[in-house]
Motif scaffolding. Structure first.
Motif, PDB file in Angstrom:
ATOM      1  N   GLN A  97       3.873   5.895  -5.493  1.00 57.48           N
ATOM      2  CA  GLN A  97       3.709   6.010  -6.942  1.00 57.48           C
ATOM      3  C   GLN A  97       2.704   7.106  -7.285  1.00 57.48           C
ATOM      4  N   ASN A  98       1.607   7.151  -6.537  1.00 59.14           N
ATOM      5  CA  ASN A  98       0.575   8.161  -6.807  1.00 59.14           C
ATOM      6  C   ASN A  98       1.106   9.572  -6.569  1.00 59.14           C
ATOM      7  N   GLU A 138       2.278   1.878  -3.400  1.00 66.87           N
ATOM      8  CA  GLU A 138       1.255   2.453  -4.280  1.00 66.87           C
ATOM      9  C   GLU A 138       1.059   3.936  -3.978  1.00 66.87           C
ATOM     10  N   GLN A 144       0.842  -1.201   0.000  1.00 71.07           N
ATOM     11  CA  GLN A 144       0.000   0.000   0.000  1.00 71.07           C
ATOM     12  C   GLN A 144       0.877   1.251   0.000  1.00 71.07           C
TER      13      GLN A 144
END
Length: 450
Positions: A73-74, A70, A67
């Motif tokens: 990355q966002n 992720e 998580q």
């Protein structure tokens, strides 16, 4: 300093020192500190005028790790910065510090990415510096450990830079809030079973209450220790020039023994640092001095810590990593010399040249095999047959290496000890076509050259 200092300008002023840098890599965990650093760098990208990347290392230690990856990355997508994701299994072996093990793997992975003069930035700040000094002090560290976190240090071919060391955690938090940053809170940071968390949660608040200037004081102390360590390393470099054998990258035990114990240990510690090996603790260093440097020259002692070994042979003190043993399957290898031969440690390559190596006309149509020493082998040199033991002794090859040196057989006759000598009946003349065999020895196995 104001409650909301200009971190952007501070980071930029540090980065401007590195005019030869090609790329900037920002260590980005997703936490508040690293997000602040990433934000300051992204805000200054036009002035930096270099390629900027973020690096996120997934250690695989937390159930939320994917998580977090992720999330990182966002965030990077939103500010148009390329994210490099590195996945590691950072589970520490028994007896190793989990924090130190994961950190070492992380820096090793980053080092492999950096090209010459590239920068790797981390978000260490003044509170981190203070905590590190206290941890090192409680571990009994010397000046090298107490100098804690330099603003810049070599990392492989690049540089590890900490541009925010002049700022406190409180100032970082103020910047994050003012800029509406969205970060991850790692719940493991609240676990006071870890030493750093215990200092952060239980000790530092009391110290700050009793001594409000403690962060500045410890930062100044780190600077003093850094200067002391620089003087110590200058002395070590001078002593090393007296003790080193540059032709084979070993230390001279007699020259080390001529130094005081403190200076000899200082040389050994510095020598290990040069080879990028982690120095052992004081007890092991003292043992190296007593059991290796001051041992009898006719012994072959060895001291191990982690995967590093330090040994002595005659007057040579040298480093190895965990030396391999030859498996039964590798003790006889049939070699087609038109291809490289992969060994358990390194590989052999054969080239057809002139005047150096094995006379090619004497091996045409013969079987070429690779074997390893088992005992009683002989090779003809100077008109007489010599045992391998005698050859190794004459060439000064330490016993620990002798079993892993490939032996080249033509049919059933030993004709070459790779890298050392060739049977005189098979040695090519100056104008003869010859087979030249080279051994890429995978020198990460040992630092010594022969």
């Amino acid at each position: 300093m104001s409650s909301n200092p200009n971190l952007n300008q501070a980071a930029l002023s540090v980065l401007k020192e590195f005019v030869n840098a090609n790329a900037v890599y920002v260590g980005y965990s997703g936490g508040m500190d690293s997000h602040v650093l990433l934000h300051t760098v992204s805000q200054s990208r036009e002035q930096i005028s270099k390629e900027i990347f973020a690096i996120h290392v997934n250690h695989g230690l937390n159930e939320k790790a994917n998580q977090w990856a992720e999330h990182c990355q966002n965030v990077c997508d939103a500010i148009d910065i390329k994210l490099i994701q590195i996945n590691l299994d950072a589970t520490a072996p028994k007896g190793e510090s989990q924090e130190e093990w994961a950190r070492d793997l992380r820096y090793e992975a980053v080092e492999n990415i950096l090209d010459k003069n590239d920068l790797f930035l981390t978000a260490h700040h003044k509170d981190d510096l203070a905590e590190t000094i206290l941890l090192q002090l409680l571990r009994g560290a010397g000046p090298a450990g107490l100098s804690a976190m330099p603003e810049k240090t070599q990392l492989g071919e690049g540089w590890h830079v900490r541009p925010l060391l002049d700022f406190t955690r409180e100032e970082m938090a103020s910047y994050a809030t003012d800029n509406n940053l969205n970060w991850i809170d790692d719940d493991s940071n609240d676990d006071v079973r870890f030493d750093r968390n215990y200092l952060r949660q239980m000790v530092m608040p009391s110290l700050k209450q009793r001594w409000p200037g403690v962060l500045k004081t410890l930062s100044r102390a780190a600077g003093i220790q850094s200067n002391v360590n620089e003087l110590i390393e200058d002395l070590a470099a001078r002593d090393l020039s007296f003790c080193i054998k540059p032709e084979n990258n070993t230390l001279n035990a007699h020259h080390l023994g001529a130094l005081s114990s403190a200076r000899a240990v200082n040389v050994i510690r510095y020598w290990l640092k040069m080879h990028q090996y982690r120095s052992p603790g004081a007890k092991v260093l003292e043992q190296i001095l007593s059991d290796i440097v001051n041992s009898q020259s006719d012994t072959s002692p060895c001291i191990r810590w982690g995967d590093v070994e330090i040994r002595r042979y005659r007057d040579m003190v040298f480093l190895t990593r965990g030396l391999p043993t030859v498996s039964d399957d590798a003790k006889l290898i049939s070699w087609n010399i038109s291809h490289e031969c992969e060994l358990e440690f390194g590989k052999l390559k054969a080239d057809i040249i002139t005047g150096q190596g094995i006379a090619y006309n004497k091996i045409t149509g013969s079987r070429i095999n690779i074997r390893y020493r088992t005992g009683h082998e002989q090779i003809k040199l100077g008109g007489h047959h010599h045992t391998l033991k005698n050859v190794f002794q004459e060439k000064g090859i330490p016993p620990c290496f002798r079993a892993i040196i490939p032996l080249i057989y033509i049919d059933n006759r030993l004709v070459e000890i790779t890298g050392l000598c060739i049977d005189e009946d098979f040695t090519a003349g100056p104008d003869e076509e010859s087979l030249f065999i080279s051994w890429d020895r995978a020198d990460e196995i040992y630092a010594m050259q022969y």
